[in-house]
Motif scaffolding. Structure first.
Motif, PDB file in Angstrom:
ATOM      1  N   ILE A  54       0.862  -1.188   0.000  1.00 22.13           N
ATOM      2  CA  ILE A  54       0.000   0.000   0.000  1.00 22.13           C
ATOM      3  C   ILE A  54       0.896   1.235   0.000  1.00 22.13           C
ATOM      4  CG2 ILE A  54      -1.762   1.289   1.272  1.00 22.13           C
ATOM      5  CD1 ILE A  54      -2.614  -1.399   2.543  1.00 22.13           C
ATOM      6  N   ARG A  55       0.564   2.191  -0.826  1.00 19.51           N
ATOM      7  CA  ARG A  55       1.349   3.430  -0.901  1.00 19.51           C
ATOM      8  C   ARG A  55       1.400   4.097   0.469  1.00 19.51           C
ATOM      9  NH1 ARG A  55       0.045   8.662  -1.514  1.00 19.51           N
ATOM     10  NH2 ARG A  55      -2.162   8.239  -1.757  1.00 19.51           N
ATOM     11  N   PRO A  56       2.601   4.520   0.899  1.00 19.50           N
ATOM     12  CA  PRO A  56       2.698   5.213   2.187  1.00 19.50           C
ATOM     13  C   PRO A  56       1.792   6.448   2.204  1.00 19.50           C
ATOM     14  CG  PRO A  56       4.888   4.660   1.378  1.00 19.50           C
ATOM     15  CD  PRO A  56       3.914   4.357   0.275  1.00 19.50           C
ATOM     16  N   HIS A  57       0.945   6.495   3.191  1.00 18.22           N
ATOM     17  CA  HIS A  57       0.004   7.602   3.346  1.00 18.22           C
ATOM     18  C   HIS A  57      -0.483   7.577   4.786  1.00 18.22           C
ATOM     19  CE1 HIS A  57      -3.813   9.838   2.924  1.00 18.22           C
ATOM     20  NE2 HIS A  57      -3.142  10.479   1.967  1.00 18.22           N
ATOM     21  N   ARG A  58      -0.862   8.708   5.303  1.00 16.38           N
ATOM     22  CA  ARG A  58      -1.290   8.749   6.715  1.00 16.38           C
ATOM     23  C   ARG A  58      -2.485   7.855   6.996  1.00 16.38           C
ATOM     24  NH1 ARG A  58      -5.592  12.227   6.937  1.00 16.38           N
ATOM     25  NH2 ARG A  58      -5.725  13.714   5.252  1.00 16.38           N
ATOM     26  N   SER A  59      -3.250   7.498   5.955  1.00 16.08           N
ATOM     27  CA  SER A  59      -4.409   6.627   6.163  1.00 16.08           C
ATOM     28  C   SER A  59      -4.060   5.142   6.032  1.00 16.08           C
ATOM     29  CB  SER A  59      -5.511   6.985   5.171  1.00 16.08           C
ATOM     30  OG  SER A  59      -5.095   6.716   3.851  1.00 16.08           O
ATOM     31  N   ARG A  60      -2.812   4.816   5.671  1.00 17.11           N
ATOM     32  CA  ARG A  60      -2.422   3.406   5.579  1.00 17.11           C
ATOM     33  C   ARG A  60      -2.452   2.807   6.980  1.00 17.11           C
ATOM     34  NH1 ARG A  60       3.455   1.403   3.509  1.00 17.11           N
ATOM     35  NH2 ARG A  60       4.033   2.947   5.050  1.00 17.11           N
ATOM     36  N   PRO A  61      -3.090   1.657   7.158  1.00 19.33           N
ATOM     37  CA  PRO A  61      -3.149   1.047   8.497  1.00 19.33           C
ATOM     38  C   PRO A  61      -1.752   0.757   9.052  1.00 19.33           C
ATOM     39  CG  PRO A  61      -4.641  -0.067   6.976  1.00 19.33           C
ATOM     40  CD  PRO A  61      -3.801   0.878   6.159  1.00 19.33           C
ATOM     41  N   VAL A  62      -1.609   0.860  10.340  1.00 20.50           N
ATOM     42  CA  VAL A  62      -0.436   0.501  11.127  1.00 20.50           C
ATOM     43  C   VAL A  62       0.791   1.344  10.799  1.00 20.50           C
ATOM     44  CG1 VAL A  62       1.100  -1.356  11.898  1.00 20.50           C
ATOM     45  CG2 VAL A  62      -1.289  -1.878  11.366  1.00 20.50           C
ATOM     46  N   MET A  63       1.209   1.398   9.544  1.00 17.10           N
ATOM     47  CA  MET A  63       2.458   2.056   9.168  1.00 17.10           C
ATOM     48  C   MET A  63       2.299   3.514   8.752  1.00 17.10           C
ATOM     49  SD  MET A  63       4.266  -0.903   6.961  1.00 17.10           S
ATOM     50  CE  MET A  63       4.640  -2.501   7.636  1.00 17.10           C
ATOM     51  N   GLY A  64       1.085   3.934   8.448  1.00 18.70           N
ATOM     52  CA  GLY A  64       0.865   5.312   8.048  1.00 18.70           C
ATOM     53  C   GLY A  64       1.739   5.725   6.881  1.00 18.70           C
ATOM     54  N   ALA A  65       2.326   6.911   6.975  1.00 15.84           N
ATOM     55  CA  ALA A  65       3.132   7.466   5.886  1.00 15.84           C
ATOM     56  C   ALA A  65       4.588   7.008   5.945  1.00 15.84           C
ATOM     57  CB  ALA A  65       3.060   8.987   5.919  1.00 15.84           C
ATOM     58  N   ALA A  66       4.944   6.175   6.904  1.00 10.49           N
ATOM     59  CA  ALA A  66       6.329   5.722   7.029  1.00 10.49           C
ATOM     60  C   ALA A  66       6.763   5.003   5.758  1.00 10.49           C
ATOM     61  CB  ALA A  66       6.478   4.790   8.223  1.00 10.49           C
ATOM     62  N   ASN A  67       7.984   5.298   5.309  1.00  5.01           N
ATOM     63  CA  ASN A  67       8.501   4.574   4.151  1.00  5.01           C
ATOM     64  C   ASN A  67       9.890   3.999   4.414  1.00  5.01           C
ATOM     65  OD1 ASN A  67      10.046   6.847   3.992  1.00  5.01           O
ATOM     66  ND2 ASN A  67       9.249   7.534   2.031  1.00  5.01           N
ATOM     67  N   ASP A  68      10.501   4.349   5.533  1.00  2.00           N
ATOM     68  CA  ASP A  68      11.775   3.758   5.921  1.00  2.00           C
ATOM     69  C   ASP A  68      11.507   2.323   6.392  1.00  2.00           C
ATOM     70  OD1 ASP A  68      14.632   3.815   6.834  1.00  2.00           O
ATOM     71  OD2 ASP A  68      13.632   3.518   8.778  1.00  2.00           O
ATOM     72  N   PRO A  69      12.201   1.320   5.847  1.00  2.00           N
ATOM     73  CA  PRO A  69      11.928  -0.074   6.214  1.00  2.00           C
ATOM     74  C   PRO A  69      12.044  -0.343   7.715  1.00  2.00           C
ATOM     75  CG  PRO A  69      13.382   0.014   4.309  1.00  2.00           C
ATOM     76  CD  PRO A  69      13.223   1.427   4.795  1.00  2.00           C
ATOM     77  N   ASP A  70      13.035   0.268   8.380  1.00  2.00           N
ATOM     78  CA  ASP A  70      13.180   0.058   9.826  1.00  2.00           C
ATOM     79  C   ASP A  70      11.999   0.648  10.591  1.00  2.00           C
ATOM     80  OD1 ASP A  70      15.565  -1.283   9.459  1.00  2.00           O
ATOM     81  OD2 ASP A  70      16.792   0.510   9.783  1.00  2.00           O
ATOM     82  N   GLU A  71      11.561   1.828  10.183  1.00  9.47           N
ATOM     83  CA  GLU A  71      10.425   2.454  10.853  1.00  9.47           C
ATOM     84  C   GLU A  71       9.143   1.655  10.626  1.00  9.47           C
ATOM     85  OE1 GLU A  71       7.979   6.695  11.038  1.00  9.47           O
ATOM     86  OE2 GLU A  71       9.747   6.531   9.748  1.00  9.47           O
ATOM     87  N   CYS A  72       8.959   1.149   9.407  1.00  6.87           N
ATOM     88  CA  CYS A  72       7.786   0.314   9.114  1.00  6.87           C
ATOM     89  C   CYS A  72       7.802  -0.941   9.985  1.00  6.87           C
ATOM     90  CB  CYS A  72       7.756  -0.063   7.636  1.00  6.87           C
ATOM     91  SG  CYS A  72       7.386   1.311   6.527  1.00  6.87           S
ATOM     92  N   ARG A  73       8.973  -1.572  10.087  1.00 10.99           N
ATOM     93  CA  ARG A  73       9.091  -2.790  10.893  1.00 10.99           C
ATOM     94  C   ARG A  73       8.848  -2.475  12.371  1.00 10.99           C
ATOM     95  NH1 ARG A  73      12.067  -8.277  10.028  1.00 10.99           N
ATOM     96  NH2 ARG A  73      10.577  -8.206   8.350  1.00 10.99           N
ATOM     97  N   GLN A  74       9.332  -1.331  12.854  1.00  5.11           N
ATOM     98  CA  GLN A  74       9.083  -0.945  14.245  1.00  5.11           C
ATOM     99  C   GLN A  74       7.590  -0.808  14.506  1.00  5.11           C
ATOM    100  OE1 GLN A  74      11.048   2.634  15.465  1.00  5.11           O
ATOM    101  NE2 GLN A  74      13.079   1.733  15.371  1.00  5.11           N
ATOM    102  N   GLN A  75       6.915  -0.119  13.602  1.00  4.31           N
ATOM    103  CA  GLN A  75       5.486   0.099  13.811  1.00  4.31           C
ATOM    104  C   GLN A  75       4.700  -1.201  13.756  1.00  4.31           C
ATOM    105  OE1 GLN A  75       4.126   3.298  11.295  1.00  4.31           O
ATOM    106  NE2 GLN A  75       5.620   4.716  12.159  1.00  4.31           N
ATOM    107  N   LEU A  76       5.057  -2.084  12.837  1.00  6.37           N
ATOM    108  CA  LEU A  76       4.360  -3.364  12.738  1.00  6.37           C
ATOM    109  C   LEU A  76       4.638  -4.232  13.962  1.00  6.37           C
ATOM    110  CD1 LEU A  76       2.593  -5.341  11.205  1.00  6.37           C
ATOM    111  CD2 LEU A  76       4.626  -6.078   9.954  1.00  6.37           C
ATOM    112  N   THR A  77       5.886  -4.276  14.396  1.00 14.11           N
ATOM    113  CA  THR A  77       6.236  -5.078  15.574  1.00 14.11           C
ATOM    114  C   THR A  77       5.515  -4.558  16.808  1.00 14.11           C
ATOM    115  OG1 THR A  77       8.407  -5.530  14.618  1.00 14.11           O
ATOM    116  CG2 THR A  77       8.141  -5.997  16.958  1.00 14.11           C
ATOM    117  N   ALA A  78       5.544  -3.239  17.007  1.00 13.31           N
ATOM    118  CA  ALA A  78       4.868  -2.653  18.173  1.00 13.31           C
ATOM    119  C   ALA A  78       3.368  -2.923  18.118  1.00 13.31           C
ATOM    120  CB  ALA A  78       5.151  -1.156  18.248  1.00 13.31           C
TER     121      ALA A  78
END
Length: 190
Positions: free
Chosen positions: A107-131
């Motif tokens: 899903i394209r990074p956007h504030r409405s994307r579930p869990v990850m929002g607008a994050a596009n950095d792989p580490d930040e995405c993984r942090q948000q998903l893990t949390a």
């Protein structure tokens, strides 16, 4: 099969999409030279390198997923996340992790994307998903009801993890995975 599914070939067949008979024959050693297509399916299903299956890479893959939790100010290492291991033996959670990560990153990074929002950095995405996935356990730890194992740096009280603690931890992670499977079955991310 033993590590991820505790020998449950039906569960493995369901996850990979391969026929039960194919996995049974591989597991029992009746099939010793599976086709490249079969190996590709298994490698993708478990996020393992195809080269390990084909013998091009002799290094054994890690049979765990590395999640990433947000930084913990208690450890004074702001800005750096804490890696946490999710063993394949906690398969339902690992399956949810892989599925959600794949679907959310598509899903394209956007504030409405579930869990990850607008994050596009792989580490930040993984942090948000893990949390997100470990959220119930993190809250139980904040309430003093549970000690989380397998994090880097270690969570308080996890320096000397016994085999029994590890077994209990895997049981907890499997149950959390089953919870998320039920929740995802009714979500919009199907």
């Amino acid at each position: 099969m033993d590590e991820a599914h505790l020998g449950n070939l039906r569960e493995a067949a369901h996850h990979t999409g391969l026929p039960y008979a194919t996995l049974r024959d591989l597991y029992a050693g009746r099939t010793t030279r599976p086709g490249l297509g079969t190996l590709q399916i298994i490698a993708r299903a478990y996020a393992l390198p195809l080269e390990w299956f084909t013998g091009e890479d002799a290094a054994a893959p890690r049979l765990e997923f590395r999640g990433e939790l947000p930084p913990d100010p208690e450890y004074g290492r702001s800005g750096r996340g804490r890696r946490i291991l999710i063993p394949l033996a906690a398969w339902p959670l690992a399956r949810c992790f892989l599925r959600l990560e794949r679907e959310l990153l598509a899903i394209r990074p956007h504030r409405s994307r579930p869990v990850m929002g607008a994050a596009n950095d792989p580490d930040e995405c993984r942090q948000q998903l893990t949390a997100f996935l470990l959220g119930p356990l993190l809250e139980a730890q904040r309430q003093g009801l549970l000690v989380i194992l397998g994090a880097d740096p270690p969570f308080p009280g996890t320096a000397q993890v016994t085999a029994e603690q590890q077994r209990q931890w895997i049981t907890i992670l499997r149950e959390l995975g089953r919870f998320w499977e039920r929740a995802l079955a009714t979500s919009l991310l199907r």
